[in-house]
Design an enzyme around this catalytic site. Structure first.
Site, PDB file in Angstrom:
ATOM      1  N   GLU A 128      26.924 101.061  66.172  1.00 55.37           N
ATOM      2  CA  GLU A 128      27.366 100.496  64.902  1.00 55.37           C
ATOM      3  C   GLU A 128      28.536 101.335  64.384  1.00 55.37           C
ATOM      4  OE1 GLU A 128      24.429 100.177  61.797  1.00 55.37           O
ATOM      5  OE2 GLU A 128      25.835  99.136  60.482  1.00 55.37           O
ATOM      6  N   ALA A 269      21.085 108.551  60.795  1.00 54.26           N
ATOM      7  CA  ALA A 269      20.281 107.940  61.849  1.00 54.26           C
ATOM      8  C   ALA A 269      20.745 106.521  62.080  1.00 54.26           C
ATOM      9  CB  ALA A 269      18.803 107.932  61.455  1.00 54.26           C
ATOM     10  N   GLU A 271      19.387 102.465  63.375  1.00 55.37           N
ATOM     11  CA  GLU A 271      18.214 101.594  63.497  1.00 55.37           C
ATOM     12  C   GLU A 271      18.166 100.744  64.761  1.00 55.37           C
ATOM     13  OE1 GLU A 271      20.743 101.182  61.186  1.00 55.37           O
ATOM     14  OE2 GLU A 271      21.215  99.055  60.924  1.00 55.37           O
ATOM     15  N   ASN A 272      18.757 101.178  65.889  1.00 58.70           N
ATOM     16  CA  ASN A 272      18.736 100.389  67.125  1.00 58.70           C
ATOM     17  C   ASN A 272      17.354  99.792  67.373  1.00 58.70           C
ATOM     18  OD1 ASN A 272      21.337 101.728  67.721  1.00 58.70           O
ATOM     19  ND2 ASN A 272      19.999 103.493  68.000  1.00 58.70           N
ATOM     20  N   HIS A 304      13.833 104.299  55.970  1.00 55.20           N
ATOM     21  CA  HIS A 304      15.027 103.460  55.911  1.00 55.20           C
ATOM     22  C   HIS A 304      15.277 102.784  57.267  1.00 55.20           C
ATOM     23  CE1 HIS A 304      19.183 102.481  54.495  1.00 55.20           C
ATOM     24  NE2 HIS A 304      19.436 102.555  55.776  1.00 55.20           N
ATOM     25  N   GLU A 305      15.287 103.576  58.324  1.00 52.80           N
ATOM     26  CA  GLU A 305      15.589 103.003  59.643  1.00 52.80           C
ATOM     27  C   GLU A 305      14.476 102.057  60.076  1.00 52.80           C
ATOM     28  OE1 GLU A 305      18.540 103.496  60.309  1.00 52.80           O
ATOM     29  OE2 GLU A 305      18.874 105.292  59.100  1.00 52.80           O
ATOM     30  N   HIS A 308      14.852  98.709  58.424  1.00 53.81           N
ATOM     31  CA  HIS A 308      15.931  97.892  58.982  1.00 53.81           C
ATOM     32  C   HIS A 308      15.412  96.913  60.042  1.00 53.81           C
ATOM     33  CE1 HIS A 308      19.736  98.930  57.274  1.00 53.81           C
ATOM     34  NE2 HIS A 308      19.765 100.173  57.678  1.00 53.81           N
ATOM     35  N   GLU A 327      22.365  97.102  54.121  1.00 56.06           N
ATOM     36  CA  GLU A 327      22.293  98.491  53.647  1.00 56.06           C
ATOM     37  C   GLU A 327      21.831  98.598  52.196  1.00 56.06           C
ATOM     38  OE1 GLU A 327      22.027 100.631  55.639  1.00 56.06           O
ATOM     39  OE2 GLU A 327      23.082  99.965  57.432  1.00 56.06           O
TER      40      GLU A 327
END
Ligand code: B3K
Ligand code: ZN
Length: 883
Positions: A128, A269, A271-272, A304-305, A308, A327
């Site tokens: 990203e 970080a 979020e893949n 957070h990740e 996502h 976001e």
């Protein structure tokens, strides 16, 4: 000067892609001096786009060496396609076809940390926003979603662990000590969510039973020496998974969820899908090495990740202008999670403090942009406080306007309606509207208009009728490209307090029903009056509770009013706010007094408020700590028309000293009460006690005697956790006790040299210290063996901390601080443009300072602008700041 002008991309030019990629099959052969990427793409014409003939296929690609290409198994000759610095184009002959390519890349030379790169001994990716195009030719845009199968091949001894997105489906050995693993991700995803990791990693494993009884395999992969530091991240992950089920009804969807910690990472970080890659600073936490703040950050970033996975991955962004769709929403989600796990009021105070000192400054500077920007040169520059933090405030206001239940109905509809799609901020708002029968067309100006609105409120009391009126006027200053603004919808949460501090019943003239003791007024006009009736005495309004809108509120409170609110407002947030505003008012007054050459004396009322707080054993100690913290220099700069650097620094230091001296015995008493030997605990209550204890230590070390110095050194040496040890180090570094200071610094470095994250703290403490000689200290520290310009954490810890948090050091009158920063930006421009660009922020704020400093700062920006080979990242920020 650069030869090629970077291109501006506009939201209004958005068009669907000409082709879709249904399937993406990748094989990575990893070697020490290069990697080969074999791709097989199943492409299909986008039939929704009316086109008479087959359009050419234009794939994104940068810094790639194309070794071969084949269309439906027919090798392509050189004349069959065209390659330039940004793309590969060819003419398809059918509406559906397969394209196979092999590219060669050099991960070991990738210092920009975007695409496939090496961090220490491990291979990892960051795609990203537009990093995938540095791996292979592709339609590298978030609205192209594809099913990925990935095979990784590498030396088994050096890279025993081979990971990618989704589920592992096969693995095996090759000759010559190499091995391979194949991963398959069943969920179509944009390329920015692709990830690959190969390394010598250990695994911490746990599991989570979902609300539907599915067992999820949870794994955190780290380098062997960090094995003991993963417990907190794992606990945070499980709590996040449960919370997302309970609060949003969202269940995890793959059978496995992995986190990998890497040392060299541009952000926090990523979020893949199924394989989150983390900056080690946002995973590792052990009481011996991480402060309470770091513990909280790990919890927040893990959440957070994880969040996502729904707000970002299952429902993603149509284009990068919509970045806040994922976001802003996800920051709001993680903030609410942290509020539920810890103290809600303290979390809100921390977030608002951060927003006002930093996002408000962005909104007032040359890079100001709406939450949904209209244009950009380099998308990496738009991972901003506006898109993230202000974006989260916008979602928070929607939550306020819908109510918690209505908001949940709206997000349920959003996730159901758009699962598997790439959508826009409008789609998000539409789901909330449809689920609640509301009209947010005016509200959406928050997405398109930049700048921080000002809200001027005046009141009128009519004793004869018992009516109290609030006259609200809103306006918004011009920002680049937007001279005129239309009125926003501003939710103003408020109450009226009587002379005892009790909330009075609210009844608006013209409304039949009363509104209880607290209400939200929805401001929609440039000017609006709200009249309350039936009041027995003149009330004091408590306005913008919980910071219900990201605006600058002005109400003509007297200092006595603020003292009253600081002591009596039943709303914890506004109690803190009153205390802050009182301190701001006092400090602004002192700046004027200083400039008039008169002596600086603290307002007794502030001292009395602090005295009351120190004696308040019922109030959460973390709240007391927040209230005792004076507003930052950065916030005072933001509030000033023209910031007087020396005056702000001097006034704040003087006021701290005045408070410390006037309240010495109260502070000592409270500190003694908190300073008891106890086993370490990570509970919120223990953290709150540490927070107050160490805030007091900071005050008590001002003009400290031998006893206090000895106590501080003892805390430094004997502490059973990093929070206390680091607080003692900060106090010593900022003290005049040269010998104790040097001894502590040396001892700390000696003890923690093998712990990069702890050394980051050691660099920061020294970089931020406002005592004279800061620049020389920072320059010397750049030579320290633990410093490395290629590691973003080190750059942030030393150079970033100095330029952003050491007002007096960085803004040295001779401009040496500016010159130092510009030199580092120029070095980093060649190594890591994203980090270089971020580092430029303090220079972009030149309009805030006196004309001498303005000239010096501009000169450095111009020097950067003239650089040969300037990256688009730095070019965009610097050119916009000079415009
Ligand atoms: N989505 C990533 C940020 C990627 C930044 C790329 N320059 C982390 C996050 O916000 O969760
Ligand atoms: Zn995010």
């Amino acid at each position: 000067m650069r030869t090629e002008q970077p291109k501006t991309i506009y939201l209004k030019d958005y068009q669907q892609p000409d082709y879709w990629i249904d399937e993406t099959h990748l094989t990575f052969e990893l070697f020490e001096d290069h990697a080969l990427v074999h791709s097989r793409l199943a492409l299909r014409l986008n039939a929704d786009k009316p086109q008479k003939t087959l359009p050419p296929l234009v794939l994104d690609g940068q810094q790639l060496q194309l070794l071969s290409a084949a269309l439906d198994d027919q090798p392509l000759a050189e004349g069959d396609y065209r390659v330039d610095a940004h793309s590969l184009s060819l003419q398809p002959t059918s509406a559906q076809f397969e394209l196979a390519m092999t590219t060669r890349i050099e991960p070991q030379n990738n210092t920009a940390l975007e695409g496939l790169y090496k961090s220490g001994g491990m291979f990892c990716t960051q795609c990203e926003a537009e990093g995938f195009r540095k791996i292979t030719y592709y339609l590298d845009r978030p609205d192209v979603m594809s099913r990925f199968t990935t095979t990784v091949v590498a030396d088994k001894g050096d890279y025993p662990v081979l990971l990618s997105n989704g589920n592992p489906i096969a693995s095996g050995e090759h000759e010559g000590g190499r091995h391979w693993a194949t991963w398959e991700d069943p969920f179509p995803k944009p390329a920015y969510l692709f990830a690959l990791v190969a390394g010598d990693l250990v695994l911490i494993q746990d599991s989570f039973a979902t609300m539907n009884g599915r067992e999820i395999d949870l794994r955190i992969y780290v380098e062997p020496e960090n094995r003991e530091q993963c417990g907190h991240a794992m606990d945070s992950l499980k709590r996040s998974m449960r919370w997302d089920e309970e609060v949003y009804g969202r269940e995890y969807d793959l059978d496995i969820f992995m986190i990998v910690a890497v040392n060299d990472f541009n952000m926090g970080a990523m979020e893949n899908k199924g394989l989150n890659i983390f900056n080690s600073s946002c995973v590792l936490a052990h009481p011996d090495t991480a402060t309470d703040l770091a513990f909280q950050r790990v919890e927040a970033v893990v959440a957070h990740e994880y969040f996502h996975n729904w707000s970002g991955n299952r429902v993603t962004c149509r284009d990068w202008f919509q970045l806040s769709l994922k976001e802003g929403f996800t920051v709001f989600r993680d903030a609410e999670f942290s509020a539920d796990m810890n103290s809600r009021t303290v979390k809100r105070i921390e977030d608002v403090t951060f927003l006002r000192a930093n996002q408000f400054a962005e909104d007032a500077g040359p890079m100001a942009h709406p939450v949904r920007p209209d244009s950009f040169i380099e998308i990496s520059n738009f991972y901003t406080l506006t898109v993230y933090e202000k974006g989260a405030e916008v979602v928070r206001m929607l939550h306020t306007l819908c109510g918690a239940e209505g908001f949940r109905k709206g997000t349920d509809l959003y996730f159901e309606r758009h699962d598997g799609q790439a959508v826009t901020c409008d789609d998000f708002v539409k789901a909330l509207e449809d689920a609640n029968g509301l009209d947010f067309s005016q509200f959406k100006r928050w997405y398109s208009q930049a700048g921080t609105p000002r809200l001027e409120v005046h009141s009128h009391w009519d004793a004869a009728t018992g009516q109290f009126s609030l006259l609200c006027k809103q306006s918004c200053p011009p920002t680049p490209g937007q001279s005129e603004k239309l009125p926003f919808v501003i939710p103003l949460r408020m109450a009226l307090l009587d002379s005892e501090g009790q909330e009075m019943p609210l009844k608006l003239v013209g409304e039949s029903a009363a509104r209880g003791n607290e209400t939200v007024l929805a401001l929609t006009e440039a000017e609006q009056v709200f009249t309350f009736e039936g009041l027995a005495e003149e009330p004091l309004p408590s306005l913008l509770r919980g910071f219900s809108a990201p605006v600058k509120l002005n109400y003509p409170y007297s200092r006595d009013d603020r003292v009253f609110l600081a002591k009596h407002d039943p709303d914890g947030f506004n109690r803190w706010e009153a205390c802050q505003a009182l301190a701001v008012d006092v400090m602004q007054g002192l700046v004027d007094i200083h400039r008039a050459g008169r002596p600086l004396l603290a307002d007794q009322r502030l001292i009395e408020v602090y005295r009351t707080l120190l004696a308040d054993n019922a109030l959460d100690p973390a709240m007391v700590a927040e209230m005792l913290r004076l507003p930052s220099e950065a916030y005072l700069v933001e509030l000033a028309e023209v910031a007087d650097v020396e005056a702000i620094h001097l006034v704040r230091e003087t006021l701290r000293r005045e408070l410390a001296l006037a309240l010495r015995s109260e502070m000592l008493a409270r500190w003694r009460q908190l300073n008891v030997a106890e086993p370490y605990s990570a509970e919120a209550t223990a953290m709150a006690r540490r927070s107050l204890k160490n805030t007091l230590l900071g005050y008590l070390m001002i003009e400290a005697g031998d006893d206090m110095l000895a106590a501080c050194v003892r805390q430094f040496v004997e502490a059973n956790n990093m929070t206390d040890r680091q607080a003692a180090l900060v106090a010593l570094v900022n003290s005049p006790f040269e010998e104790a200071k040097q001894a502590a610094l040396a001892q700390f470095a000696e003890r923690w040299q093998g712990y990069p994250l702890v050394m980051d703290q050691w660099f920061s403490v020294q970089a931020i210290c406002g005592l004279s000689g800061a620049l020389e200290r920072v320059e010397a520290l750049m030579q320290h063996p633990a410093f490395n310009l290629r590691n973003p954490n080190k750059v942030r810890a030393l150079i970033g901390a100095f330029a952003n948090q050491n007002l007096i050091g960085f803004h040295r009158a001779d401009g040496a601080g500016y010159r130092f920063l510009a030199e580092r930006i120029i070095e980093l421009n060649a190594l890591n443009p994203q980090i270089a660009s971020r580092l430029t922020t303090p220079l972009t704020r030149w309009r805030k300072f006196d004309s001498a400093r303005q000239g010096l700062m501009r000169a450095e920006l111009e020097r950067i602008m003239a650089l040969e080979g300037l990256s688009p990242d730095v070019y965009e920020v610097v050119s916009k700041s000079l415009a």
